[in-house]
Design a protein around this motif. Sequence first.
Motif, PDB file in Angstrom:
ATOM      1  N   THR A 164       1.033  -1.048  -0.022  1.00 24.56           N
ATOM      2  CA  THR A 164      -0.160   0.165  -0.175  1.00 24.56           C
ATOM      3  C   THR A 164       0.699   1.152   0.446  1.00 24.56           C
ATOM      4  OG1 THR A 164      -1.621  -1.207   1.454  1.00 24.56           O
ATOM      5  CG2 THR A 164      -1.952   1.348   1.039  1.00 24.56           C
ATOM      6  N   VAL A 165       2.032   1.482   0.501  1.00 21.24           N
ATOM      7  CA  VAL A 165       2.305   2.527   1.233  1.00 21.24           C
ATOM      8  C   VAL A 165       3.762   3.140  -0.042  1.00 21.24           C
ATOM      9  CG1 VAL A 165       4.851   2.860   2.163  1.00 21.24           C
ATOM     10  CG2 VAL A 165       2.620   1.696   3.708  1.00 21.24           C
ATOM     11  N   ILE A 166       3.939   0.980  -0.527  1.00 25.11           N
ATOM     12  CA  ILE A 166       4.314   1.893  -2.296  1.00 25.11           C
ATOM     13  C   ILE A 166       4.378   2.004  -3.983  1.00 25.11           C
ATOM     14  CG2 ILE A 166       4.992  -0.708  -3.146  1.00 25.11           C
ATOM     15  CD1 ILE A 166       7.903   1.612  -3.007  1.00 25.11           C
ATOM     16  N   CYS A 167       2.797   1.452  -3.737  1.00 23.12           N
ATOM     17  CA  CYS A 167       1.492   2.218  -4.363  1.00 23.12           C
ATOM     18  C   CYS A 167       1.278   3.547  -4.245  1.00 23.12           C
ATOM     19  CB  CYS A 167       0.967   0.772  -4.818  1.00 23.12           C
ATOM     20  SG  CYS A 167       1.312  -0.631  -5.027  1.00 23.12           S
ATOM     21  N   GLU A 168       1.198   3.845  -3.512  1.00 18.19           N
ATOM     22  CA  GLU A 168       0.466   5.034  -2.969  1.00 18.19           C
ATOM     23  C   GLU A 168       1.986   6.082  -3.176  1.00 18.19           C
ATOM     24  OE1 GLU A 168      -0.568   6.483   0.492  1.00 18.19           O
ATOM     25  OE2 GLU A 168      -2.599   5.191   0.705  1.00 18.19           O
ATOM     26  N   LEU A 169       3.129   5.762  -2.891  1.00 20.31           N
ATOM     27  CA  LEU A 169       4.373   6.432  -3.028  1.00 20.31           C
ATOM     28  C   LEU A 169       4.429   6.753  -5.480  1.00 20.31           C
ATOM     29  CD1 LEU A 169       6.946   8.182  -3.103  1.00 20.31           C
ATOM     30  CD2 LEU A 169       7.756   5.682  -2.402  1.00 20.31           C
ATOM     31  N   VAL A 170       4.429   5.708  -5.015  1.00 22.27           N
ATOM     32  CA  VAL A 170       4.597   5.403  -6.991  1.00 22.27           C
ATOM     33  C   VAL A 170       3.079   5.703  -7.574  1.00 22.27           C
ATOM     34  CG1 VAL A 170       4.811   4.004  -9.137  1.00 22.27           C
ATOM     35  CG2 VAL A 170       6.011   3.403  -6.321  1.00 22.27           C
ATOM     36  N   GLY A 171       1.688   5.531  -7.406  1.00 19.99           N
ATOM     37  CA  GLY A 171       0.718   6.172  -7.811  1.00 19.99           C
ATOM     38  C   GLY A 171       0.288   4.707  -8.523  1.00 19.99           C
ATOM     39  N   ILE A 172      -0.052   4.201  -8.432  1.00 20.83           N
ATOM     40  CA  ILE A 172      -0.793   2.561  -8.692  1.00 20.83           C
ATOM     41  C   ILE A 172      -2.331   2.796  -7.358  1.00 20.83           C
ATOM     42  CG2 ILE A 172      -1.052   0.487  -8.060  1.00 20.83           C
ATOM     43  CD1 ILE A 172       1.563   0.809  -9.736  1.00 20.83           C
ATOM     44  N   PRO A 173      -3.078   3.162  -8.674  1.00 19.54           N
ATOM     45  CA  PRO A 173      -4.550   3.496  -7.657  1.00 19.54           C
ATOM     46  C   PRO A 173      -4.505   1.968  -6.785  1.00 19.54           C
ATOM     47  CG  PRO A 173      -4.664   3.558 -10.672  1.00 19.54           C
ATOM     48  CD  PRO A 173      -3.483   3.236  -9.930  1.00 19.54           C
ATOM     49  N   GLU A 174      -6.009   2.577  -5.809  1.00 19.96           N
ATOM     50  CA  GLU A 174      -6.036   1.477  -5.251  1.00 19.96           C
ATOM     51  C   GLU A 174      -6.579   0.723  -5.575  1.00 19.96           C
ATOM     52  OE1 GLU A 174      -8.721   1.974  -0.420  1.00 19.96           O
ATOM     53  OE2 GLU A 174      -8.009   3.071  -2.190  1.00 19.96           O
ATOM     54  N   GLU A 175      -7.405   0.603  -6.786  1.00 15.06           N
ATOM     55  CA  GLU A 175      -8.169  -0.199  -6.780  1.00 15.06           C
ATOM     56  C   GLU A 175      -7.247  -1.658  -8.214  1.00 15.06           C
ATOM     57  OE1 GLU A 175      -8.982   2.853  -9.902  1.00 15.06           O
ATOM     58  OE2 GLU A 175      -8.470   2.298  -8.123  1.00 15.06           O
ATOM     59  N   ASP A 176      -5.887  -0.970  -8.091  1.00 15.16           N
ATOM     60  CA  ASP A 176      -5.426  -2.262  -8.250  1.00 15.16           C
ATOM     61  C   ASP A 176      -4.321  -2.440  -8.690  1.00 15.16           C
ATOM     62  OD1 ASP A 176      -6.564  -1.058 -11.323  1.00 15.16           O
ATOM     63  OD2 ASP A 176      -4.896   0.305 -12.116  1.00 15.16           O
ATOM     64  N   ALA A 212       0.298   5.669 -20.004  1.00 15.96           N
ATOM     65  CA  ALA A 212      -0.723   7.228 -21.128  1.00 15.96           C
ATOM     66  C   ALA A 212      -1.647   7.607 -19.996  1.00 15.96           C
ATOM     67  CB  ALA A 212      -1.539   5.320 -21.599  1.00 15.96           C
ATOM     68  N   ARG A 213      -2.455   6.696 -19.392  1.00 15.52           N
ATOM     69  CA  ARG A 213      -3.004   7.864 -18.391  1.00 15.52           C
ATOM     70  C   ARG A 213      -2.825   8.600 -17.306  1.00 15.52           C
ATOM     71  NH1 ARG A 213      -6.535   4.330 -13.587  1.00 15.52           N
ATOM     72  NH2 ARG A 213      -7.409   6.203 -12.298  1.00 15.52           N
ATOM     73  N   ARG A 214      -1.606   8.790 -17.077  1.00 15.48           N
ATOM     74  CA  ARG A 214      -0.782   9.524 -16.248  1.00 15.48           C
ATOM     75  C   ARG A 214      -0.850  10.127 -17.259  1.00 15.48           C
ATOM     76  NH1 ARG A 214      -3.084   8.743 -12.591  1.00 15.48           N
ATOM     77  NH2 ARG A 214      -2.939   8.303 -10.569  1.00 15.48           N
ATOM     78  N   ARG A 215       0.024  10.297 -18.121  1.00 15.27           N
ATOM     79  CA  ARG A 215      -0.084  11.651 -19.138  1.00 15.27           C
ATOM     80  C   ARG A 215      -1.094  12.312 -19.342  1.00 15.27           C
ATOM     81  NH1 ARG A 215       3.266   7.869 -21.967  1.00 15.27           N
ATOM     82  NH2 ARG A 215       6.026   8.877 -22.213  1.00 15.27           N
ATOM     83  N   ASP A 216      -2.256  11.707 -19.049  1.00 10.80           N
ATOM     84  CA  ASP A 216      -3.714  12.225 -19.830  1.00 10.80           C
ATOM     85  C   ASP A 216      -3.802  13.436 -18.234  1.00 10.80           C
ATOM     86  OD1 ASP A 216      -4.090  12.157 -22.003  1.00 10.80           O
ATOM     87  OD2 ASP A 216      -4.823  10.097 -22.182  1.00 10.80           O
ATOM     88  N   GLU A 217      -3.654  12.492 -17.090  1.00  6.87           N
ATOM     89  CA  GLU A 217      -3.833  13.063 -16.025  1.00  6.87           C
ATOM     90  C   GLU A 217      -2.809  12.463 -15.089  1.00  6.87           C
ATOM     91  OE1 GLU A 217      -7.194  10.258 -14.608  1.00  6.87           O
ATOM     92  OE2 GLU A 217      -8.240  10.544 -16.505  1.00  6.87           O
ATOM     93  N   ASP A 220       0.033  13.631  -8.274  1.00  7.59           N
ATOM     94  CA  ASP A 220       1.749  14.395  -7.405  1.00  7.59           C
ATOM     95  C   ASP A 220       2.392  13.268  -6.632  1.00  7.59           C
ATOM     96  OD1 ASP A 220       3.411  15.299  -5.402  1.00  7.59           O
ATOM     97  OD2 ASP A 220       2.369  15.455  -4.090  1.00  7.59           O
ATOM     98  N   ASP A 221       3.004  11.972  -7.620  1.00 14.57           N
ATOM     99  CA  ASP A 221       3.495  11.171  -7.236  1.00 14.57           C
ATOM    100  C   ASP A 221       4.533  11.040  -7.949  1.00 14.57           C
ATOM    101  OD1 ASP A 221       2.541   9.650 -10.055  1.00 14.57           O
ATOM    102  OD2 ASP A 221       0.567   9.633  -9.005  1.00 14.57           O
TER     103      ASP A 221
END
Length: 423
Positions: A164-176, A212-217, A220-221
Amino acid sequence: MTAPVTVDLMDPELLRDPFHGYSRLREQSPMAQVVYGDRGSSLWIVTRYADVRLVLSDRRFVNNPGNVPGMRIQDPRTEIFRKMGIDDEYAPYLLRSVLDADGDEHLRLRRLVSRAFTARRVAALLPRVREITGQLLDRLPERASPRDGAVDLLEHFAYPLPITVICELVGIPEEDRGRWLGWSRALMRSHETEHFTAAIRGIVDHVEALVARRRDEPADDLLTALIGVHDEDGAVLSEFELVTMVLTIVLAGHETTAHLIGNGTVALLTHPDQLELLRTDPAALLPRAVHELMRWCGPVQGARFRYAAEDVEIGGRKLRKGSPVMASLVSANFDPRRFDDPHRLDITRQPDGRRETHLGFGHGLHYCLGAALARQEAEVAFAALFDRYPDLCLAVPPEDLERIPMPGAWRLSALPVRLTPTP
């Protein structure tokens, strides 16, 4: 020269008790040749503390066999992955990460991601680490089996916290994040090739879609920051390197920590004198305890292969140019030449929580980039776990705990515990 001492990495007794097994090997010889069944191989293992540090830090050893001057050495993992059914489209993501780079290429890649693991950034994560830890501990009672009251601490606490910590840091959405947890577990069971190959495809395809998603959206990750570096100058960080970096950070950023928490919990529960000592002054002893647990039962017991870039003498034996060598971290961490009474767990062993003498996180240029975050997560986890559940105990005898039979690793398959004593 006398015939070399040999070792079979798949020896069941060595897998069952690597601590004493590699200690015996170390006292026989500073280097041992790996055998497969009754056949020899070109792989060597270095066993003694000083020599392990040398292999991990000396530039005469490279991670990428293609960087051995004047030789064309194929990475043996290439053929292994083909036999596992991983096609050539996906295998490079496992073969060409920052962990496999040397020299200027390694420094370039490491600098790009090191900003995420500065002391200041790690310290800023502390409140969130504590919050996640508390939430997971709150939910443990509802995870208990109605049959025997046991809770799998590995599945419901040790794994979810760092991922959970590393996914939040990197920017992996919670649902994934649930999928990442499944992929990670599949990669740790490389003998189950169907799940392994599906996990690699899933990770790579997912990260490409997320980029691709982060390029559009933008967010802060770390992923958004890495995309910015790539898009400003594609030569600085290629598209392939971007995907590989995310894969490496997420997998390496939680797997070791999860099993440090699991192994450390077992160690403390089976050494009640050390657990009681920790409870007397957790603020002072937790940093030292985490270092000692990483030495005594760390999940990484063998470093990645290095290749001799020239002839090198180790322990009186010449290692020929191009030879692959593995630094045995478990053997080094139990070397009496460096540690007094090394098989004794002693959470006061380190003089303080900052000076690191063990090699559990590696050494040299490839020292674990996320070590500070892993230590912080483990300190928070142990403090909160034993405070919230002071009567925590194993639900099975220690000898019945199942471990994944993987050379160079010390990882539990599950950690059944009871939060309160049985009536």
